[in-house]
Design an enzyme around this catalytic site. Structure first.
Site, PDB file in Angstrom:
ATOM      1  N   CYS A 136       0.828  -1.207   0.000  1.00  0.00           N
ATOM      2  CA  CYS A 136       0.000   0.000   0.000  1.00  0.00           C
ATOM      3  C   CYS A 136       0.862   1.257   0.000  1.00  0.00           C
ATOM      4  O   CYS A 136       0.425   2.315  -0.441  1.00  0.00           O
ATOM      5  CB  CYS A 136      -0.957   0.000   1.183  1.00  0.00           C
ATOM      6  SG  CYS A 136      -0.181  -0.297   2.754  1.00  0.00           S
ATOM      7  N   PHE A 137       2.111   1.145   0.467  1.00  0.00           N
ATOM      8  CA  PHE A 137       3.012   2.299   0.480  1.00  0.00           C
ATOM      9  C   PHE A 137       4.087   2.196  -0.602  1.00  0.00           C
ATOM     10  O   PHE A 137       5.012   3.005  -0.632  1.00  0.00           O
ATOM     11  CB  PHE A 137       3.682   2.427   1.846  1.00  0.00           C
ATOM     12  CG  PHE A 137       2.713   2.541   2.988  1.00  0.00           C
ATOM     13  CD1 PHE A 137       1.910   3.663   3.113  1.00  0.00           C
ATOM     14  CD2 PHE A 137       2.590   1.525   3.918  1.00  0.00           C
ATOM     15  CE1 PHE A 137       1.009   3.778   4.159  1.00  0.00           C
ATOM     16  CE2 PHE A 137       1.696   1.631   4.964  1.00  0.00           C
ATOM     17  CZ  PHE A 137       0.897   2.759   5.087  1.00  0.00           C
TER      18      PHE A 137
END
Length: 826
Positions: A792-793
């Site tokens: 997600c990052f």
């Protein structure tokens, strides 16, 4: 004595011919004027004078042309001001094409009660403005309320003429004069009285008929307040809003199915003047934009939307007035002479504004090649250019050849146009551009169509949570998504988690989108068929009904695809052209089905190219039927009524092929396509835009949006969009890492990218199109451990390996397709 307004009828023959021939208007000396004198009947007289002439000389011209002794029984008004006899036209700044109002005193009138109330109201206001003792402000509000109450007593025609008395007698001007009066309490009194027209208290319901009759009064308030408005003038804004609502609801130009010239005249003439004045302000603002004068840019931000808001209903009314008579030049004959001045003035505004917007767009394009910080001053005003282009596009549809003029400017300023589009925000002011999609780039079309979809919220307060077993991916995803209320899917963010896995977040959601789309298109599920020469490209399976839930799955898939676009996830599949065209409401032709079934295409092509004599000899023995094989059995379907009795020949072969294609790729899958479309349209902000959404895109555009780039992953681009934490670009581990990646196959790089980000197919812009930059973090784990990722990052956690060989072994493990999904941490 009663006040009344009689219209002075006159035909502007010269103005009529000048429009038709597209001549330049106003070529005479600046001291020579021609202007118009009008009263409530809706017709005008052309007056020719010199700027140094007195108002008294104008009165004498009117007397000579009409026989009305105006000097004794009336007076002239310009912009709400009474003109004094001994003053010159230059003193009042009267310009060419200006419009003066004649208020005449008559001994008799059709509505004596209406005139009595209006006369008393004007007299009361005159006393209040002069500070006369004993005049009660309450009388103003009471008389206005009485005037409004009288409307319901009249039939349609009389109610209309009743309301015109208020304007022609100067009552609206008097109320505005009271509003700007410095005497304490006058402003509040005037505002209360004017608000009664905006929100009548005594009428049970504000009907369309009331709007039809009173629109001229509200329009008059707008025109008068426009020149007196200040930043905090809520009354002017309230009048504008009310006028806008009225124009969207009234049917002023139709009476028993025919154009009502009396009412149409009032609306067209009054609204044209107001729109033209706003247009002049917009033109002035465009001049200022080119000179980087911020104060006028801010003015343009206010006047631009108003100009568009009132131009559109005005054009609709004019278009209704034209009926089947054609474009504007036809209308400027003797058939409808009373509109020639208004249409002429609008055309002048159109030409001048088009020239100014062309200059502004040219300056934009020049600024792209310059590093000038001051251009940022006007960048905020660029969004208004879209408004103005829309207005010009709307207005051009009334004039012969004018639409091509607008398109010519847009073609020549295509670079600026696409820059405007990419900086535009959500509204419906951009959709008209998509009808000229040949002028737009892929990025622009994608931007405009994406604004038809709901905006993804930034907060995570409301979540639609799904817990999915990978072994039951399709079935469980179907249960969650197909049965959910649309509002639940859109009110927050989708939150995905796979059972018995720790990873959560956007990375897992991206993986879910890709996995679900791949699963539903898997031929084993019998819902879709893959194109023989491109296994990424799919179209609905006519035999999908072997699955009793097949239509519900198509509905579910429509929702998933729309949501994937909202979340900007490239799902790795493509739609065949036959499927795309049906979603866009277009016809499927022979060349369109080439990829879906090359053999079928080849057969149809041969029939069309076959020798005429051979085909007419019935050597093929074909009739207008089609054989269908399903689950091992064959059935015959007629392509048209009595198709089995119609033999194929050289004259009907094109019809035969078209019917074959339609049945094979359209009729046989219509239910599947309709259910997909229904699911997709539920996610759109406006379900009626479904066909327009797909129509606005090229087939290749949708390919790029769903699948992303087909190009091999560029390692240099990857490096350029990667940052480091705990490492430096010169660290040994980083040097080894990129050396190993450079030696990988393209498929291995995609698997590594998927492990790192849950993105397997990049956007068409490459790494620059991702929602974030990528990161390589130094991991404190043992160098014997494999890398891990926070998808997600976009974060890859890389242990500090002791050698290039150890790192290479680890990266080879995670770049295997069947293992790559096991190490991500969300």
């Amino acid at each position: 004595m009663k006040r009344d307004g009689g219209v002075l009828d006159g035909n502007n023959q010269n103005g009529s011919s000048s429009i038709q021939k597209k001549r330049k208007f106003g070529s005479s000396s600046s001291k020579n004027l021609h202007f118009f004198v009008r009263n409530s009947g809706g017709n005008s007289k052309v007056i020719h004078a010199n700027a140094n002439d007195t108002v008294e000389s104008v009165h004498e011209q009117i007397r000579q042309k009409t026989g009305i002794p105006v000097l004794d029984q009336g007076c002239l008004y310009y912009r709400g001001k009474k003109l004094e006899m001994d003053k010159t036209l230059e003193f009042y700044s009267i310009q060419k094409d200006a419009q003066l109002e004649l208020v005449a005193r008559m001994k008799s009138t059709q509505h004596p009660n209406s005139w009595e109330v209006v006369s008393r109201l004007i007299s009361t206001i005159s006393g209040l403005c002069s500070g006369a003792y004993g005049v009660e402000k309450k009388m103003v509000v009471d008389d206005v309320q009485k005037f409004i109450n009288m409307w319901i007593l009249y039939n349609d025609a009389n109610a209309f003429s009743h309301d015109q008395i208020f304007v022609s007698a100067g009552a609206a001007s008097a109320l505005v004069m009271l509003f700007v009066s410095p005497i304490t309490g006058n402003k509040e009194c005037a505002e209360e009285a004017i608000q009664l027209f905006l929100h009548p208290l005594t009428l049970d319901r504000v009907t369309t008929e009331y709007h039809t009759h009173s629109v001229s009064i509200i329009l008059e308030f707008c025109k008068l307040l426009c020149s007196k408005k200040s930043e905090d003038n809520r009354l002017y804004i309230s009048c504008l809003n009310t006028l806008g609502k009225m124009l969207n609801t009234i049917k002023v130009v139709r009476k028993n199915g025919c154009f009502d010239h009396a009412k149409g005249t009032v609306i067209i003439q009054g609204l044209s003047l107001f729109v033209s004045e706003l247009g002049r302000k917009v033109i002035k603002g465009l001049d200022s934009c080119m000179n980087l004068q911020q104060i006028f840019v801010m003015s343009l931000l206010g006047d631009g939307p108003k100009f568009v808001a009132f131009l559109v209903p005005l054009c609709n009314i004019i278009d209704d007035m034209l009926g089947k008579m054609g474009l504007l030049p036809i209308c400027l004959t003797d058939l409808l002479p009373c509109y020639s001045m208004e249409l002429r003035t609008l055309y002048v505004v159109f030409i001048e504004m088009l020239g100014k917007i062309d200059e502004c767009l040219k300056k934009m394009e020049i600024s792209f090649g310059e590093n000038r910080g001051e251009i940022e001053i006007v960048r905020s005003g660029w969004g208004l250019y879209i408004f103005i282009l829309k207005a010009l596009n709307t207005l051009s549809k009334l004039y012969e050849g004018a639409e091509e003029n607008v398109l010519s400017v847009m073609r020549s300023r295509r670079v600026a146009l696409n820059a405007l589009i990419l900086n535009s925000r959500r509204s419906d002011h951009h959709r008209w551009i998509l009808k000229h999609k040949d002028l737009t780039s892929f990025e622009s079309r994608r931007h405009l169509t994406m604004m038809m979809l709901p905006e993804l919220k930034g907060e995570y307060e409301d979540l639609f949570e799904m817990l999915i077993d990978r072994e039951q991916l399709l079935a469980e995803s179907f249960e969650y998504t197909s049965k959910a209320a649309v509002k639940d899917l859109l009110r927050g963010r989708l939150f995905m988690e796979f059972k018995n896995e720790e990873a959560t977040g956007p990375g897992v959601l991206r993986e879910w989108f890709c996995s679900v789309c791949q699963a539903i298109c898997n031929p084993q599920n019998a819902l879709f068929l893959a194109c023989p020469d491109d296994n990424r490209r799919f179209f609905p399976n006519p035999a999908s009904d072997v699955n009793p839930l097949h239509l519900k799955y198509f509905h579910f898939f429509g929702r998933v695809i729309a949501l994937s676009l909202v979340y900007k996830v490239q799902v790795g599949i493509l739609f065949d052209r036959t499927f795309f065209l049906q979603l866009a409401g277009k016809t499927v032709y022979l060349e369109d089905m080439r990829d879906a079934d090359p053999l079928y295409y080849s057969s149809c092509k041969k029939i069309l190219q076959m020798d005429t004599d051979m085909l007419d000899s019935d050597a093929l023995g074909l009739t207008f039927v089609r054989e269908i094989e399903k689950l091992g059995s064959r059935t015959t379907v007629e392509l048209c009524p009595a198709g089995n009795t119609i033999a194929l020949n050289s004259k009907n072969r094109e019809a035969y092929v078209n019917l074959l294609i339609r049945h094979r790729f359209v009729n046989s899958v219509s239910h599947q396509v309709n259910n997909f479309a229904k699911g997709f349209s539920e996610i759109l902000r406006d379900a009626s835009l479904l066909e327009f959404f797909f129509w606005s895109l090229e087939h290749e555009d949708l390919d790029r949006m769903l699948h992303g780039s087909d190009k091999a992953i560029c390692v240099e681009d990857w490096k350029a969009h990667t940052e480091y934490n705990g490492f430096k670009r010169t660290s040994s581990q980083i040097i080894w890492f990129w050396k190993i990646v450079e030696g990988m196959s393209d498929e291995q790089r995609r698997v590594l990218l998927f492990f790192w980000t849950s993105v397997k197919y990049l956007p068409v812009e490459g790494f620059g199109g991702l929602q974030s930059r990528l990161y390589i973090y130094s991991s404190h784990n043992s160098h014997e451990r494999l890398p891990s990722a926070h998808t997600c990052f976009y974060r890859l956690c890389l242990p500090r390996y002791k050698s290039e060989a150890i790192m290479q072994k680890s990266l080879q493990i995670i770049s295997q397709e069947h293992l790559s999904c096991s190490f991500g941490m969300g």
